[in-house]
Enzyme design. Structure first.
Site, PDB file in Angstrom:
ATOM      1  N   TYR A  81       0.810  -1.217   0.000  1.00 44.10           N
ATOM      2  CA  TYR A  81       0.000   0.000   0.000  1.00 44.10           C
ATOM      3  C   TYR A  81       0.844   1.268   0.000  1.00 44.10           C
ATOM      4  O   TYR A  81       0.308   2.365  -0.050  1.00 44.10           O
ATOM      5  CB  TYR A  81      -0.907   0.015   1.243  1.00 44.10           C
ATOM      6  CG  TYR A  81      -0.110  -0.134   2.524  1.00 44.10           C
ATOM      7  CD1 TYR A  81       0.508   0.969   3.099  1.00 44.10           C
ATOM      8  CD2 TYR A  81       0.062  -1.375   3.103  1.00 44.10           C
ATOM      9  CE1 TYR A  81       1.294   0.823   4.238  1.00 44.10           C
ATOM     10  CE2 TYR A  81       0.829  -1.520   4.242  1.00 44.10           C
ATOM     11  CZ  TYR A  81       1.438  -0.416   4.806  1.00 44.10           C
ATOM     12  OH  TYR A  81       2.215  -0.559   5.924  1.00 44.10           O
ATOM     13  N   GLY A  82       2.161   1.142   0.066  1.00 44.12           N
ATOM     14  CA  GLY A  82       3.017   2.320   0.223  1.00 44.12           C
ATOM     15  C   GLY A  82       4.207   2.297  -0.712  1.00 44.12           C
ATOM     16  O   GLY A  82       4.058   2.206  -1.923  1.00 44.12           O
ATOM     17  N   THR A  83       5.407   2.347  -0.134  1.00 46.33           N
ATOM     18  CA  THR A  83       6.618   2.514  -0.935  1.00 46.33           C
ATOM     19  C   THR A  83       6.999   1.291  -1.752  1.00 46.33           C
ATOM     20  O   THR A  83       7.879   1.382  -2.604  1.00 46.33           O
ATOM     21  CB  THR A  83       7.808   2.914  -0.033  1.00 46.33           C
ATOM     22  OG1 THR A  83       8.055   1.864   0.901  1.00 46.33           O
ATOM     23  CG2 THR A  83       7.527   4.226   0.689  1.00 46.33           C
ATOM     24  N   LEU A  84       6.340   0.154  -1.531  1.00 48.51           N
ATOM     25  CA  LEU A  84       6.602  -1.026  -2.360  1.00 48.51           C
ATOM     26  C   LEU A  84       5.787  -1.025  -3.653  1.00 48.51           C
ATOM     27  O   LEU A  84       6.047  -1.819  -4.555  1.00 48.51           O
ATOM     28  CB  LEU A  84       6.305  -2.309  -1.570  1.00 48.51           C
ATOM     29  CG  LEU A  84       7.379  -2.717  -0.558  1.00 48.51           C
ATOM     30  CD1 LEU A  84       6.844  -3.781   0.392  1.00 48.51           C
ATOM     31  CD2 LEU A  84       8.630  -3.218  -1.279  1.00 48.51           C
TER      32      LEU A  84
ATOM     33  N   GLU B 176      10.985  -4.585   5.774  1.00 44.82           N
ATOM     34  CA  GLU B 176       9.961  -4.025   6.657  1.00 44.82           C
ATOM     35  C   GLU B 176      10.316  -4.145   8.144  1.00 44.82           C
ATOM     36  O   GLU B 176       9.574  -3.663   8.994  1.00 44.82           O
ATOM     37  CB  GLU B 176       8.604  -4.688   6.385  1.00 44.82           C
ATOM     38  CG  GLU B 176       8.115  -4.524   4.959  1.00 44.82           C
ATOM     39  CD  GLU B 176       7.776  -3.091   4.563  1.00 44.82           C
ATOM     40  OE1 GLU B 176       7.982  -2.151   5.368  1.00 44.82           O
ATOM     41  OE2 GLU B 176       7.291  -2.903   3.440  1.00 44.82           O
TER      42      GLU B 176
END
Length: 175
Positions: free
Chosen positions: A17-20, A92
């Site tokens: 949902y983010g930087t990936l 993570e």
């Protein structure tokens, strides 16, 4: 009917949902995993229920395990091998209490709602600080980590190196 958190090949289903996500700073890890056969893109999905998605220090995105608060969060679903999952867990910081990988229920956003719920896993802010980050954000979040939310994001290598990530979180919360 709710599916397992693994796909038909026994691979782990991981919701990003983010930087990936594609176009963001940590996506090269997924590109490497795709090239090595340790990951594949499944599709665009959203959470089946609302969750808070907020930013912490350096505009790092955090999904908070507070179902019913926030928004339906949009992101990408990947099928990941055990080897790929170990690399994602390392990024993570799951062994260092940065994030924790927990179940999440998703629905496809391509209009194929008949497909039903998909069970996957997502990286949530660790429970040790999640509520404080929620309060620090005024108990307001957003539904999608986009270029707008990422303005001001600082890559890991460009952050002060004498502090741990948890130190950065503590400073952000107490500021």
């Amino acid at each position: 009917m709710v599916a397992e958190r693994r796909d038909v090949n026994g691979e782990f289903l991981i919701f990003t949902y983010g930087t990936l996500k594609k176009g963001f700073s940590n996506h090269p890890l997924l590109q490497d995993l795709i090239r090595s056969g340790d990951a594949s893109f499944v599709g665009n999905y959203a959470t089946a229920v609302e969750y808070p998605l907020v930013c912490g220090p350096y505009r790092v995105p955090f999904l908070l395990n507070l179902p019913g608060a926030g928004h339906r969060v949009h992101g990408e679903l990947y099928s990941v091998s055990t080897r790929g999952l170990a690399r994602m867990d390392e990024l993570e910081g799951t062994s260092r209490a940065h994030y924790e990988r927990l179940p999440i229920k998703l629905v496809p956003v391509d209009g194929n709602e008949k497909e039903g719920l998909t069970c996957a896993e997502a990286y949530y802010a660790h429970r040790n600080y999640a509520m404080e980050i929620w309060k620090k954000n005024g108990k307001r979040g957003f539904g999608c980590y986009s270029e707008k939310e990422a303005i001001g994001y600082v890559k890991r290598k460009d952050r002060p190196q004498h502090l741990t990530f948890l130190d950065h979180i503590r400073l952000f919360i107490s500021d």
